[in-house]
Design a protein around this motif. Sequence first.
Motif, mmCIF file in Angstrom:
data_model
loop_
_atom_site.group_PDB
_atom_site.id
_atom_site.type_symbol
_atom_site.label_atom_id
_atom_site.label_comp_id
_atom_site.label_asym_id
_atom_site.label_seq_id
_atom_site.Cartn_x
_atom_site.Cartn_y
_atom_site.Cartn_z
ATOM 1 N N THR A 23 0.806 -1.232 0.000
ATOM 2 C CA THR A 23 0.000 0.000 0.000
ATOM 3 C C THR A 23 0.839 1.283 0.000
ATOM 4 O OG1 THR A 23 -1.923 -1.059 1.009
ATOM 5 C CG2 THR A 23 -1.768 1.317 1.233
ATOM 6 N N LYS B 296 -10.372 3.276 -4.487
ATOM 7 C CA LYS B 296 -9.019 3.262 -3.929
ATOM 8 C C LYS B 296 -8.194 4.425 -4.486
ATOM 9 C CE LYS B 296 -6.082 0.778 -6.049
ATOM 10 N NZ LYS B 296 -5.101 1.841 -6.443
ATOM 11 N N THR B 297 -8.255 4.629 -5.803
ATOM 12 C CA THR B 297 -7.467 5.670 -6.453
ATOM 13 C C THR B 297 -7.827 7.049 -5.925
ATOM 14 O OG1 THR B 297 -7.219 4.365 -8.481
ATOM 15 C CG2 THR B 297 -6.914 6.738 -8.682
ATOM 16 N N VAL C 158 -15.211 4.624 1.235
ATOM 17 C CA VAL C 158 -15.537 4.041 -0.075
ATOM 18 C C VAL C 158 -16.957 4.389 -0.507
ATOM 19 C CG1 VAL C 158 -15.828 1.885 -1.343
ATOM 20 C CG2 VAL C 158 -13.888 2.154 0.202
ATOM 21 N N PRO D 201 -9.822 -0.591 0.814
ATOM 22 C CA PRO D 201 -10.187 -0.907 -0.575
ATOM 23 C C PRO D 201 -9.048 -1.513 -1.378
ATOM 24 C CG PRO D 201 -10.106 1.474 -0.211
ATOM 25 C CD PRO D 201 -10.041 0.818 1.133
ATOM 26 N N THR D 202 -7.778 -1.171 -1.015
ATOM 27 C CA THR D 202 -6.635 -1.758 -1.720
ATOM 28 C C THR D 202 -6.562 -3.261 -1.465
ATOM 29 O OG1 THR D 202 -5.362 0.303 -1.537
ATOM 30 C CG2 THR D 202 -4.124 -1.698 -1.984
ATOM 31 N N ILE E 18 -9.408 7.914 -3.082
ATOM 32 C CA ILE E 18 -9.103 8.073 -1.651
ATOM 33 C C ILE E 18 -7.617 8.328 -1.446
ATOM 34 C CG2 ILE E 18 -8.951 6.822 0.538
ATOM 35 C CD1 ILE E 18 -11.648 5.524 -0.152
ATOM 36 N N GLN E 19 -6.771 7.586 -2.170
ATOM 37 C CA GLN E 19 -5.330 7.720 -1.994
ATOM 38 C C GLN E 19 -4.788 9.010 -2.586
ATOM 39 O OE1 GLN E 19 -4.018 3.927 -3.639
ATOM 40 N NE2 GLN E 19 -3.808 3.085 -1.592
ATOM 41 N N ARG F 50 -3.361 4.932 3.800
ATOM 42 C CA ARG F 50 -4.673 5.463 3.462
ATOM 43 C C ARG F 50 -5.241 4.676 2.283
ATOM 44 N NH1 ARG F 50 -4.824 11.589 1.809
ATOM 45 N NH2 ARG F 50 -4.763 11.923 4.071
ATOM 46 N N GLY F 51 -6.488 4.298 2.393
ATOM 47 C CA GLY F 51 -7.096 3.503 1.328
ATOM 48 C C GLY F 51 -6.683 2.052 1.388
ATOM 49 N N CYS F 52 -6.083 1.634 2.512
ATOM 50 C CA CYS F 52 -5.614 0.254 2.643
ATOM 51 C C CYS F 52 -6.776 -0.736 2.530
ATOM 52 C CB CYS F 52 -4.889 0.079 3.973
ATOM 53 S SG CYS F 52 -4.228 -1.575 4.233
ATOM 54 N N ILE G 160 0.144 4.092 -2.876
ATOM 55 C CA ILE G 160 -0.293 5.486 -2.717
ATOM 56 C C ILE G 160 0.708 6.443 -3.353
ATOM 57 C CG2 ILE G 160 0.757 5.934 -0.440
ATOM 58 C CD1 ILE G 160 -1.821 7.398 0.324
#
Length: 298
Positions: free
Chosen positions: A127, A234-235, A248, A175-176, A237-238, A171-173, A131
Amino acid sequence: MSQASQPLPKPIRFLFGGLSGMAATLFVQPLDLVKNRMQLSGEGGKVKEHRTSFHAIAKIMRSEGFIGVYSGLSAGLLRQATYTTTRLGIYQMLFDKFTSADGTPPSFIKKAAIGITAGGIGAFVGTPAEISLIRMTADGRLPVNERRNYSSVFNALYRITKEEGLVTLWRGCGPTVFRAMVVNAAQLASYSQAKQFLLSFEERFRDNIFCHFCASMISGLVTTIVSMPVDIAKTRIQNMKHGEYSGVLDVYAKTIRSEGLFSLWKGFTPYYARLGPHTVLTFIFLEQMNLFYRKRFM
């Protein structure tokens, strides 16, 4: 046990897994950049910067030059060094663990579970590089005074930690990791079925690189359709700077309201064009590395 069937040492499996993913990334990095730019185009109700993938490529080449399509390459390579190394290494370890003493491989359900587990763990490890990749590939679309201007992935990791805190690297882990689990499950199931279907046409297909390529492209289509809504969340948010999204579901609500339902599949063409070839190239490089090691050292 024959030389070809002897398992490689565990450190070598992790090493070759990462190297094969990194080698494939050298070929598909421009598609990753275009996919990320397409997913961010029109965000927040703004005018869409790119109408199609070809329009995006032309605009990037015109404004940023040929080197511009390789923006974020160092982050893409680090992502493969972390994510793919972990994913393929753990997959092989678990696969061997659940292979019976007589050599019978795990069942389809176990293979799927192994793939989901390996993908989830790999995504968590990868992750921070992910990011960095999102931000570096998105930077060129911003006005000059708003760009982050990371000089490399290591500069990105350092500055993110210093300016936004260590936790921001993950961050966004959620959904990643979820995307990785979805991708691994979809790829495994669809690739297996596609390969089985193609081999039923014995006069046209054999179990070779051409068959693997065709099965990978079919698998890539299915995986793209299933995983893109998770990927766009994910994109965004990151890439956010000021907490534009709370999670999400907030991404989905705002994106659908301002851009329409089908915007969840924005960047479909470069995503699909990247996923199939990257899978094929990764495994071709991996098989060749394995073959070289067996010939030289086993």
